[in-house]
Design a protein around this motif. Structure first.
Motif, mmCIF file in Angstrom:
data_model
loop_
_atom_site.group_PDB
_atom_site.id
_atom_site.type_symbol
_atom_site.label_atom_id
_atom_site.label_comp_id
_atom_site.label_asym_id
_atom_site.label_seq_id
_atom_site.Cartn_x
_atom_site.Cartn_y
_atom_site.Cartn_z
ATOM 1 N N PHE A 46 12.980 -35.260 -45.636
ATOM 2 C CA PHE A 46 13.816 -35.303 -46.836
ATOM 3 C C PHE A 46 14.896 -36.379 -46.710
ATOM 4 N N MET A 47 15.484 -36.513 -45.522
ATOM 5 C CA MET A 47 16.522 -37.516 -45.312
ATOM 6 C C MET A 47 15.945 -38.923 -45.286
ATOM 7 N N MET A 48 14.720 -39.070 -44.820
ATOM 8 C CA MET A 48 14.090 -40.380 -44.704
ATOM 9 C C MET A 48 13.822 -41.005 -46.070
ATOM 10 N N LYS A 49 13.681 -40.185 -47.102
ATOM 11 C CA LYS A 49 13.321 -40.698 -48.425
ATOM 12 C C LYS A 49 14.341 -41.695 -48.965
ATOM 13 N N GLN A 93 10.023 -44.352 -39.721
ATOM 14 C CA GLN A 93 9.271 -43.468 -38.833
ATOM 15 C C GLN A 93 10.042 -43.191 -37.541
ATOM 16 N N LYS A 94 10.688 -44.245 -36.995
ATOM 17 C CA LYS A 94 11.511 -44.054 -35.793
ATOM 18 C C LYS A 94 12.651 -43.087 -36.082
ATOM 19 N N PHE A 95 13.305 -43.268 -37.246
ATOM 20 C CA PHE A 95 14.410 -42.390 -37.627
ATOM 21 C C PHE A 95 13.919 -40.959 -37.740
ATOM 22 N N GLU A 96 12.801 -40.769 -38.436
ATOM 23 C CA GLU A 96 12.291 -39.414 -38.654
ATOM 24 C C GLU A 96 11.969 -38.739 -37.323
ATOM 25 N N HIS A 97 11.286 -39.446 -36.441
ATOM 26 C CA HIS A 97 10.897 -38.867 -35.155
ATOM 27 C C HIS A 97 12.123 -38.559 -34.292
ATOM 28 N N THR A 98 13.052 -39.523 -34.211
ATOM 29 C CA THR A 98 14.252 -39.341 -33.388
ATOM 30 C C THR A 98 15.122 -38.222 -33.927
ATOM 31 N N PHE A 99 15.326 -38.212 -35.253
ATOM 32 C CA PHE A 99 16.173 -37.191 -35.854
ATOM 33 C C PHE A 99 15.554 -35.807 -35.689
ATOM 34 N N SER A 122 27.704 -40.467 -44.351
ATOM 35 C CA SER A 122 26.672 -40.301 -45.376
ATOM 36 C C SER A 122 25.464 -39.554 -44.811
ATOM 37 N N LEU A 123 25.158 -39.757 -43.528
ATOM 38 C CA LEU A 123 24.058 -39.007 -42.920
ATOM 39 C C LEU A 123 24.382 -37.525 -42.803
ATOM 40 N N THR A 124 25.636 -37.221 -42.538
ATOM 41 C CA THR A 124 26.047 -35.812 -42.470
ATOM 42 C C THR A 124 25.888 -35.147 -43.826
ATOM 43 N N ASN A 160 22.559 -31.608 -47.412
ATOM 44 C CA ASN A 160 21.758 -31.493 -48.628
ATOM 45 C C ASN A 160 20.300 -31.190 -48.282
ATOM 46 N N ALA A 161 19.760 -31.872 -47.280
ATOM 47 C CA ALA A 161 18.371 -31.653 -46.876
ATOM 48 C C ALA A 161 18.180 -30.256 -46.288
ATOM 49 N N ALA A 162 19.142 -29.816 -45.491
ATOM 50 C CA ALA A 162 19.037 -28.476 -44.904
ATOM 51 C C ALA A 162 19.047 -27.416 -45.995
#
Length: 148
Positions: A98-101, A60-66, A120-122, A127-129
């Protein structure tokens, strides 16, 4: 006669250069003695995060921050930020979800604690975009005179 001495001197200088090159390339460190490195040279590698899972609070922190970073980055270059905020917000929310999954613990730690973007996040971002922005139906051509 001069031609023979020139060719002879070129061969000698080429041979000498080859020998010097071969001698210069030798390295005393590369020996046939295969002794293991000392403990002071070894760097321990932590594999504790490789198999660990990410907690839901970290996700949740990742999703909100990202999502916030994505919106700020997109609105920075926008000509009309007030109108674009809703559209960009929906796209960034989709990308973050999508990235959080399939977020790993290492990626979450790098992003949340170290404030770095792993390679890997890039890749996951791209892919998510693609996934989120391709969901929209393309505009259809106008139907003139009742013909489809």
């Amino acid at each position: 006669m001069k031609k023979k001495s020139f060719i002879k001197s070129m061969c000698v200088s080429f041979s000498l250069a080859t020998v010097l090159f071969m001698v210069g390339c030798s390295d005393e460190k590369t020996s046939t003695d295969k002794t293991p490195a000392t403990n002071s040279e070894k760097v321990p590698v932590s594999h504790t995060l490789l198999n660990s899972t990410v907690t839901s609070s970290d996700k949740q922190k990742f999703e909100h921050t990202f999502e916030n970073q994505c919106v700020q980055r997109e609105l920075k270059n926008s000509a009309n930020p007030e109108n674009d905020k809703v559209r960009v917000g929906k796209a960034c929310e989709c990308i973050a979800t999508f990235m959080m999954k399939d977020l790993t613990a290492i990626e979450a730690e790098k992003f949340l604690i170290e404030h770095e973007n792993a390679q890997s996040l890039t890749i996951k971002y791209e892919n998510a975009a693609y996934h989120c922005l391709q969901q929209k139906t393309p505009p259809t051509a106008p139907h003139l005179f009742g013909k489809p």
